[in-house]
Enzyme design. Structure first.
Site, PDB file in Angstrom:
ATOM      1  N   HIS A 123       0.874  -1.186   0.000  1.00  0.00           N
ATOM      2  CA  HIS A 123       0.000   0.000   0.000  1.00  0.00           C
ATOM      3  C   HIS A 123       0.908   1.231   0.000  1.00  0.00           C
ATOM      4  O   HIS A 123       1.621   1.474  -0.960  1.00  0.00           O
ATOM      5  CB  HIS A 123      -0.928  -0.122   1.211  1.00  0.00           C
TER       6      HIS A 123
ATOM      7  N   HIS B 172      -2.213  -2.311  -9.946  1.00  0.00           N
ATOM      8  CA  HIS B 172      -3.179  -1.702  -9.048  1.00  0.00           C
ATOM      9  C   HIS B 172      -4.422  -2.554  -8.993  1.00  0.00           C
ATOM     10  O   HIS B 172      -4.821  -3.114 -10.010  1.00  0.00           O
ATOM     11  CB  HIS B 172      -3.546  -0.283  -9.516  1.00  0.00           C
TER      12      HIS B 172
ATOM     13  N   ASP C 297       2.856   5.410  -7.129  1.00  0.00           N
ATOM     14  CA  ASP C 297       4.097   5.339  -6.367  1.00  0.00           C
ATOM     15  C   ASP C 297       5.351   5.179  -7.210  1.00  0.00           C
ATOM     16  O   ASP C 297       6.457   5.257  -6.688  1.00  0.00           O
ATOM     17  CB  ASP C 297       4.030   4.169  -5.379  1.00  0.00           C
TER      18      ASP C 297
HETATM   19  N1  CMC Z   1       4.915  -7.100 -10.430  1.00  0.00           N
HETATM   20  C1  CMC Z   1       4.809  -8.293 -11.042  1.00  0.00           C
HETATM   21  N2  CMC Z   1       3.674  -8.984 -11.162  1.00  0.00           N
HETATM   22  C2  CMC Z   1       2.578  -8.441 -10.611  1.00  0.00           C
HETATM   23  C3  CMC Z   1       2.601  -7.190  -9.957  1.00  0.00           C
HETATM   24  C4  CMC Z   1       3.822  -6.508  -9.880  1.00  0.00           C
HETATM   25  N3  CMC Z   1       3.918  -5.331  -9.283  1.00  0.00           N
HETATM   26  N4  CMC Z   1       1.358  -6.913  -9.523  1.00  0.00           N
HETATM   27  C5  CMC Z   1       0.580  -7.928  -9.884  1.00  0.00           C
HETATM   28  N5  CMC Z   1       1.304  -8.866 -10.542  1.00  0.00           N
HETATM   29  C6  CMC Z   1       0.836 -10.101 -11.152  1.00  0.00           C
HETATM   30  C7  CMC Z   1       0.527 -11.139 -10.102  1.00  0.00           C
HETATM   31  O1  CMC Z   1       1.656 -11.944  -9.854  1.00  0.00           O
HETATM   32  C8  CMC Z   1      -0.598 -11.880 -10.763  1.00  0.00           C
HETATM   33  O2  CMC Z   1      -0.060 -12.709 -11.739  1.00  0.00           O
HETATM   34  P1  CMC Z   1      -0.663 -14.204 -11.971  1.00  0.00           P
HETATM   35  O3  CMC Z   1      -2.056 -13.979 -12.449  1.00  0.00           O
HETATM   36  O4  CMC Z   1       0.242 -14.823 -12.968  1.00  0.00           O
HETATM   37  O5  CMC Z   1      -0.610 -14.867 -10.618  1.00  0.00           O
HETATM   38  C9  CMC Z   1      -1.382 -10.809 -11.482  1.00  0.00           C
HETATM   39  O6  CMC Z   1      -0.427  -9.772 -11.766  1.00  0.00           O
HETATM   40  C10 CMC Z   1      -2.522 -10.209 -10.666  1.00  0.00           C
HETATM   41  O7  CMC Z   1      -1.995  -9.786  -9.431  1.00  0.00           O
HETATM   42  P2  CMC Z   1      -2.811  -9.676  -8.090  1.00  0.00           P
HETATM   43  O8  CMC Z   1      -1.880  -9.857  -6.942  1.00  0.00           O
HETATM   44  O9  CMC Z   1      -4.018 -10.556  -8.156  1.00  0.00           O
HETATM   45  O10 CMC Z   1      -3.316  -8.185  -8.152  1.00  0.00           O
HETATM   46  P3  CMC Z   1      -3.940  -7.376  -6.967  1.00  0.00           P
HETATM   47  O11 CMC Z   1      -5.007  -6.542  -7.544  1.00  0.00           O
HETATM   48  O12 CMC Z   1      -4.303  -8.265  -5.832  1.00  0.00           O
HETATM   49  O13 CMC Z   1      -2.703  -6.512  -6.450  1.00  0.00           O
HETATM   50  C11 CMC Z   1      -1.238  -4.741  -6.010  1.00  0.00           C
HETATM   51  C12 CMC Z   1      -2.598  -5.154  -6.585  1.00  0.00           C
HETATM   52  C13 CMC Z   1      -1.112  -3.217  -6.051  1.00  0.00           C
HETATM   53  C14 CMC Z   1      -1.145  -5.175  -4.523  1.00  0.00           C
HETATM   54  C15 CMC Z   1      -0.113  -5.424  -6.825  1.00  0.00           C
HETATM   55  O14 CMC Z   1      -0.185  -5.023  -8.166  1.00  0.00           O
HETATM   56  C16 CMC Z   1       1.274  -5.169  -6.256  1.00  0.00           C
HETATM   57  O15 CMC Z   1       1.726  -5.893  -5.379  1.00  0.00           O
HETATM   58  N6  CMC Z   1       2.000  -4.116  -6.781  1.00  0.00           N
HETATM   59  C17 CMC Z   1       3.277  -3.761  -6.263  1.00  0.00           C
HETATM   60  C18 CMC Z   1       3.107  -2.925  -5.000  1.00  0.00           C
HETATM   61  C19 CMC Z   1       2.632  -1.530  -5.318  1.00  0.00           C
HETATM   62  O16 CMC Z   1       3.155  -0.851  -6.192  1.00  0.00           O
HETATM   63  N7  CMC Z   1       1.637  -1.067  -4.512  1.00  0.00           N
HETATM   64  C20 CMC Z   1       1.132   0.297  -4.622  1.00  0.00           C
HETATM   65  C21 CMC Z   1      -0.286   0.335  -5.060  1.00  0.00           C
HETATM   66  S1  CMC Z   1      -0.797   1.985  -5.529  1.00  0.00           S
HETATM   67  C22 CMC Z   1      -0.723   2.908  -4.091  1.00  0.00           C
HETATM   68  C23 CMC Z   1      -1.720   2.524  -3.081  1.00  0.00           C
HETATM   69  O17 CMC Z   1      -2.920   2.429  -3.383  1.00  0.00           O
HETATM   70  O18 CMC Z   1      -1.305   2.356  -1.924  1.00  0.00           O
END
Ligand code: CMC
Length: 434
Positions: A267, A306, A362
């Site tokens: 986050h 995201h 971010d």
């Molecule tokens: N790098 C590589 N792969 C990713 C990433 C990433 N940053 N984010 C998602 N994926 C992949 C994930 O491995 C999955 O792949 P598969 O379907 O093969 O298993 C697919 O994309 C879907 O991911 P998810 O975990 O189901 O997506 P989510 O909606 O639960 O997660 C997130 C959203 C923001 C937690 C995630 O994208 C992440 O961990 N990003 C990196 C951390 C980040 O930058 N966070 C800041 C968010 S914006 C500011 C805020 O709101 O706080």
């Protein structure tokens, strides 16, 4: 065409018709589907609330597919260009842009609530020299509730508003003092002659000078970042704020919990993680190998992806422009080239394209903060300062919502059935949980 959903339970053949209001059915409507009189009724299972609306809200609108973000109907692009953080905070809290006199009174009030009790200094001093400023921030926000016991009266509208003003005004002071503590520097008191962000920068960086004047372009850049971070509807920390607030605890305690949620690397801790990642990559030449490790599932690309935006994050676009304005004054951040290369490769790569992974807010904000001279550990704190307005808007909306009840999700119990207690001497290792 009726605005209803007809559901047939194939276990019993029973059919119910559920009204669709604002594009949603009431999950409790499913409870009518029971197997027998003992049965609690059908539930929906939705870990992480992927498809569950927990509130009706009039604060922030996001269309993740089209990359739209609006506060109270106003596009984020217009607010970032023309508004100030305090005006935006007013908008979030009260629902309308202030008139000139309302704004003047609001700014005056916030400015005159920026001081904190002297005992807060001693609280800060009790932390170790290397304490993470976000830990100090969370603890000091929670501690504020002990100075304002009347804040517990959350049913009084005037009282709620007073605490909201105090919180918006005091969080920069606590944030700056957490930083000064980590540097062993004396704490700087607020300067009422300065604007919100100018005062914050003064409390961060003022040394022997009588008055600290931040470079106007840099002060404005921080203001834009504050506007962009002010709210983001029902994210992890807003949900924490609402959930904790639903117990009717005082807003300081609830906000400390929200800030704790923001601290996590998925986050608000992400911008800190982005900079660590860029530093770890170290050189543009190392980017392709790093991307391969991400694709192999070894790592996540921080600042990418995201939960809601699956096209692009509109805040990331504005931040990139802000970064250019900042680098013009401060010189180019050496990590920028690595970030640009990472973005270029990722945006072309099938792995990221197919998963709709784009830079989020971010990805570039950390580079700006770094160029402003703000240390990495302060990044989540810099997120928490403006998000305080959003958390409070969410909290205030929740408190007066006639449908608000204490948050209490259900669970699907999948543990052991009833079993008899085994005396210690009769237990074997096999009984220990895996
Ligand atoms: N790098 C590589 N792969 C990713 C990433 C990433 N940053 N984010 C998602 N994926 C992949 C994930 O491995 C999955 O792949 P598969 O379907 O093969 O298993 C697919 O994309 C879907 O991911 P998810 O975990 O189901 O997506 P989510 O909606 O639960 O997660 C997130 C959203 C923001 C937690 C995630 O994208 C992440 O961990 N990003 C990196 C951390 C980040 O930058 N966070 C800041 C968010 S914006 C500011 C805020 O709101 O706080």
């Amino acid at each position: 065409m009726a605005d209803t959903l007809t559901v047939t339970d194939n276990r019993t053949g029973k059919t119910v018709e559920l009204p669709i209001i604002d594009g949603a059915i009431r999950a409790t409507g499913l409870r009518q589907l029971t197997l027998d009189d003992e049965d609690f009724g059908l539930m929906s299972y939705d870990p992480a609330f992927l498809n569950t609306a927990s509130v009706r809200s009039a604060i922030t609108f996001i269309d993740g597919e089209r990359g739209i973000l609006r506060y109270r109907g106003y596009p984020i692009e217009q607010l970032a260009e023309r508004s100030t953080y305090l005006e935006t905070a007013y908008l979030l809290l009260f629902g309308e842009l202030p008139t000139a006199s309302e704004l003047e009174a609001w700014v005056h009030e916030i400015t005159h609530h920026t001081f904190v009790h002297e005992s807060m200094k001693r609280l800060m001093e009790a932390f170790r020299y290397d304490a993470h400023p976000m830990g100090m921030f969370i603890a000091s926000v929670a501690a504020l509730s002990t100075f304002y016991p009347e804040a517990a009266n959350v049913d009084d509208a005037e009282n709620r508003l007073l605490q909201a003003k105090r919180l918006i005004a005091k969080v920069p002071t606590l944030a700056a003092w957490a930083y000064r503590h980590s540097r062993g520097l004396p704490y700087v008191y607020p300067d009422n002659e300065l604007g919100f962000t100018g005062n914050f920068l003064s409390m961060m960086f003022r040394m022997a000078e009588t008055r600290y004047h931040a470079t106007p372009a840099l002060e404005r850049a921080l203001e834009v970042l504050f506007i962009l971070h002010a709210d983001h509807e029902q994210n992890c920390s807003a949900n924490a704020m609402r959930s904790i607030g639903s117990s009717k605890v005082d807003p300081y305690s609830a906000l400390a919990g929200a800030a704790a949620a923001l601290y996590g690397p998925l986050h608000g801790g992400a911008n800190e993680a982005v900079l660590r990642m860029l530093a770890e990559i170290g050189d543009v030449r190392n980017v392709p190998a790093y991307v391969e490790r991400v694709k192999a599932g070894e790592l996540r690309l921080m600042g990418f992806g995201h939960r809601v935006y699956k096209n692009y994050d509109p805040r990331a676009k504005i931040i990139k422009e802000t970064a250019d304005a900042v680098f013009e004054v401060t010189g180019r951040n050496p990590l920028l080239d690595i970030a640009l290369e990472l973005e270029r490769i990722a945006l072309e790569d099938e792995y990221f394209v197919s998963r709709k992974l784009y830079p989020n807010v971010d990805f570039y904000s950390g580079l700006i903060y770094q160029s402003l001279g703000l240390p990495t550990a302060m990044f989540p704190v810099l997120f928490a300062i403006p998000r305080t307005a959003g958390w409070l808007a969410q909290w205030l909306e929740g408190i007066v919502d006639p449908e608000q009840k204490i948050a209490r999700p259900r669970q699907l119990y999948v543990g052991a059935g009833e079993r008899d207690y085994v005396p210690l001497e009769e237990r074997s290792r096999e009984l220990a949980p895996a």
